[in-house]
Motif scaffolding. Structure first.
Motif, mmCIF file in Angstrom:
data_model
loop_
_atom_site.group_PDB
_atom_site.id
_atom_site.type_symbol
_atom_site.label_atom_id
_atom_site.label_comp_id
_atom_site.label_asym_id
_atom_site.label_seq_id
_atom_site.Cartn_x
_atom_site.Cartn_y
_atom_site.Cartn_z
ATOM 1 N N LEU A 212 0.851 -1.186 0.000
ATOM 2 C CA LEU A 212 0.000 0.000 0.000
ATOM 3 C C LEU A 212 0.886 1.236 0.000
ATOM 4 N N PRO A 213 0.558 2.226 -0.825
ATOM 5 C CA PRO A 213 1.445 3.390 -0.945
ATOM 6 C C PRO A 213 1.311 4.404 0.181
ATOM 7 N N ASP A 214 0.474 4.116 1.175
ATOM 8 C CA ASP A 214 0.282 5.112 2.231
ATOM 9 C C ASP A 214 0.267 4.499 3.627
ATOM 10 N N ASP A 215 0.947 3.346 3.798
ATOM 11 C CA ASP A 215 0.957 2.706 5.118
ATOM 12 C C ASP A 215 2.266 2.910 5.869
ATOM 13 N N GLY A 216 3.209 3.649 5.270
ATOM 14 C CA GLY A 216 4.477 3.916 5.926
ATOM 15 C C GLY A 216 5.428 2.737 5.958
ATOM 16 N N LEU A 217 5.094 1.673 5.221
ATOM 17 C CA LEU A 217 5.911 0.462 5.231
ATOM 18 C C LEU A 217 6.252 0.020 3.819
#
Length: 292
Positions: A212-217
């Motif tokens: 996912l491009p917005d999970d910080g991982l």
């Protein structure tokens, strides 16, 4: 979005077949009264310098008209700034645009997204001190195929990647990797390692299907050493993302990933980064992207 829009162009996208789309796209952007400028460099380095200059002047958006490679270049200019990135997918793969929910096959619809979309904040991945990527970094078998393909002068287009794949498969042996995941060290012989901010690369290969491009991982896919015959049988499953069920595949998640391996070159967003070792770190909210 009437205002100032800088459009970064790759006229060679899709082997030059995207040129006919550019004029209608620019016309659509200007129809609302936006002030549109076009950035076309003499080289990738020149284009990046021009894009950075444009971003420093604070436009309402920097728009990449091209494929993942041009998006990669645009990310170097906008990451960590307040200037949003727009994407008009005009390349062969358009994996980053697809991951962001952008119209990947309709340039005018993508232009409408630039004009009327919302700003979504997503992660970008920093390599070392000052390089970025938005999609997937790969090293191992796939990056060696890229290296071979880039040395070939024939056949043209995507066919040279098929030739390179066959040639590399003949010579390839598993690579000893040392992978550090948020401080935990993993040493493994592997066919390839992919570090994903988004799920796919190479025109739809879902190598990190859960990314996912917005999970910080970062999602890290490790394909361990397998016989070449098994590798060939399993390879098509990457287009469905079902390769993750293979016993030789391991998926890990981390914010910081350090890679070491002998004789391996890394590619990110389809662009050559250079030899490992290298360190990838997810930077939450580093990109502002215009999406539907």
């Amino acid at each position: 979005m009437p205002g100032e829009i800088a459009v970064l162009v790759n006229p060679a996208a899709r082997g030059g077949r995207s040129r006919g789309l550019l004029a209608p796209v620019l016309d659509r952007l200007r129809r609302t009264g936006a002030e549109v400028s076009v950035i076309l460099g003499d080289s990738a380095e020149d284009a990046l310098e021009r894009a950075c200059t444009a971003v420093a002047e604070g436009p309402d958006a920097l728009v990449a008209f091209g494929g993942d490679g041009l998006v990669h270049l645009a990310v170097q200019a906008v990451a960590g700034t307040e200037v949003p990135l727009g994407v008009i997918p005009a390349g062969t793969g358009n994996d980053i645009a697809t991951a962001l929910g952008l119209p990947a096959k309709d340039a005018l619809a993508a232009a409408d997204t630039v004009l009327g979309g919302r700003v979504r904040t997503v992660d970008a991945v920093r390599i070392g001190e000052d390089h970025w990527f938005a999609g997937v970094l790969c090293c191992g078998f796939d990056s060696r195929v890229n290296e071979r393909a880039n040395r070939l002068t024939w056949p043209p287009g995507m066919a040279k990647y098929l030739v390179a794949l066959v040639e590399e498969l003949r010579d390839f042996t598993p690579i000893p990797f040392r992978i550090e995941l948020d401080g935990e060290v993993v040493e493994v012989e592997a066919m390839l390692v992919a570090v994903g901010n988004t799920r796919s690369y190479g025109a739809g290969m879902k190598v990190c299907p859960g990314a996912l491009p917005d999970d910080g991982l970062l999602d890290v896919t490790i394909l361990g050493a397998v016989p070449k015959s098994r590798f060939l049988r399993a390879f098509p499953s990457v287009y469905r993302g079902t390769h993750v069920d293979h016993p030789a595949v391991t998926i890990r998640r981390a914010r910081r990933v350090a890679l070491e391996a002998p004789g391996v070159v890394a590619y990110a967003d389809g662009e050559r980064i250079g030899p490992v070792p290298l360190v990838c770190e997810a930077v939450p909210g580093a990109l502002r992207v215009l999406v539907p």
